[in-house]
Design a protein around this motif. Structure first.
Motif, PDB file in Angstrom:
ATOM      1  N   GLU A 253      -4.280   6.016   1.135  1.00  0.00           N
ATOM      2  CA  GLU A 253      -5.409   6.006   1.079  1.00  0.00           C
ATOM      3  C   GLU A 253      -6.040   6.609   1.276  1.00  0.00           C
ATOM      4  OE1 GLU A 253      -6.499   2.426   3.844  1.00  0.00           O
ATOM      5  OE2 GLU A 253      -8.771   2.330   3.399  1.00  0.00           O
TER       6      GLU A 253
ATOM      7  N   PHE B 234      -8.060   4.481  -3.398  1.00  0.00           N
ATOM      8  CA  PHE B 234      -6.792   2.958  -3.063  1.00  0.00           C
ATOM      9  C   PHE B 234      -5.413   3.134  -3.753  1.00  0.00           C
ATOM     10  CE2 PHE B 234      -4.870  -0.797  -1.116  1.00  0.00           C
ATOM     11  CZ  PHE B 234      -5.082  -0.492   0.294  1.00  0.00           C
TER      12      PHE B 234
ATOM     13  N   PHE C 258      -1.770   1.282  -4.393  1.00  0.00           N
ATOM     14  CA  PHE C 258      -1.065   0.239  -4.303  1.00  0.00           C
ATOM     15  C   PHE C 258       0.413   0.197  -5.278  1.00  0.00           C
ATOM     16  CE2 PHE C 258      -2.722  -2.904  -6.608  1.00  0.00           C
ATOM     17  CZ  PHE C 258      -3.815  -2.283  -6.904  1.00  0.00           C
TER      18      PHE C 258
ATOM     19  N   LYS D 249       0.759  -1.416  -0.023  1.00  0.00           N
ATOM     20  CA  LYS D 249       0.844  -0.622   0.248  1.00  0.00           C
ATOM     21  C   LYS D 249       0.635   1.169  -0.161  1.00  0.00           C
ATOM     22  CE  LYS D 249      -2.753   1.935   3.486  1.00  0.00           C
ATOM     23  NZ  LYS D 249      -3.837   1.894   4.566  1.00  0.00           N
TER      24      LYS D 249
END
Ligand code: AMP
Length: 130
Positions: free
Chosen positions: A20, A25, A27, A17
């Motif tokens: 967020e 989100f 990643f 990650k």
């Protein structure tokens, strides 16, 4: 069935990650073109990016900007390339790829391999710049 990205967002599948917030989100892509190749996804699951409602797609671009600024600070490069394909995973996403030349964003290039430790270190390096 939930998309693989929804399962990542929900913590059912591991990821590296980067960032967020309530709606989005980010990643690391597991098959990166370059170190730091990052995917930005909306938490709301939608296959095709241009089916997203206006607020979500606008917010996704602003969130991508924050991530791209951090990415460029963490991984020195000429600029961050932006690509939208969606041919493999049916959950809208934006690719952010550190690039020095057009060849760096050629999706036909062989993908780079990194160890889990290297992926973790890269994700941490980017998130520290947020
Ligand atoms: P596309 O849908 O054509 O934009 O490609 C999907 C991208 O998602 C590819 O670059 C994959 O390497 C990446 N990807 C697929 N599964 C994962 C995963 N579990 N974690 C990180 N990246 C993934």
């Amino acid at each position: 069935m939930a998309s693989i990205f929804t399962r990542i967002i929900n913590g059912e599948i591991p990821c590296y990650k980067v960032a967020e917030d309530d709606l989005f989100f980010a990643f690391l892509d597991i098959n990166p073109l370059r170190e730091g190749h990052t995917l930005v996804v909306p938490k709301k699951e939608e296959d095709y990016i241009f089916d997203l409602d206006d607020d979500t797609i606008a917010g996704m671009m602003l969130f991508s900007k924050k991530v791209a600024v951090a990415l460029k600070a963490a991984i020195p490069c000429a600029r961050i390339g932006v690509a939208i394909l969606g041919l493999e995973v049916p959950h809208a996403h934006i690719h952010l790829v550190p690039m020095n030349s057009m060849e760096d964003v050629n999706f036909r290039n062989p993908k780079l391999k990194f160890t889990p430790e290297e992926f973790r270190a890269t994700a941490e390096k980017i998130s520290k710049k947020l």
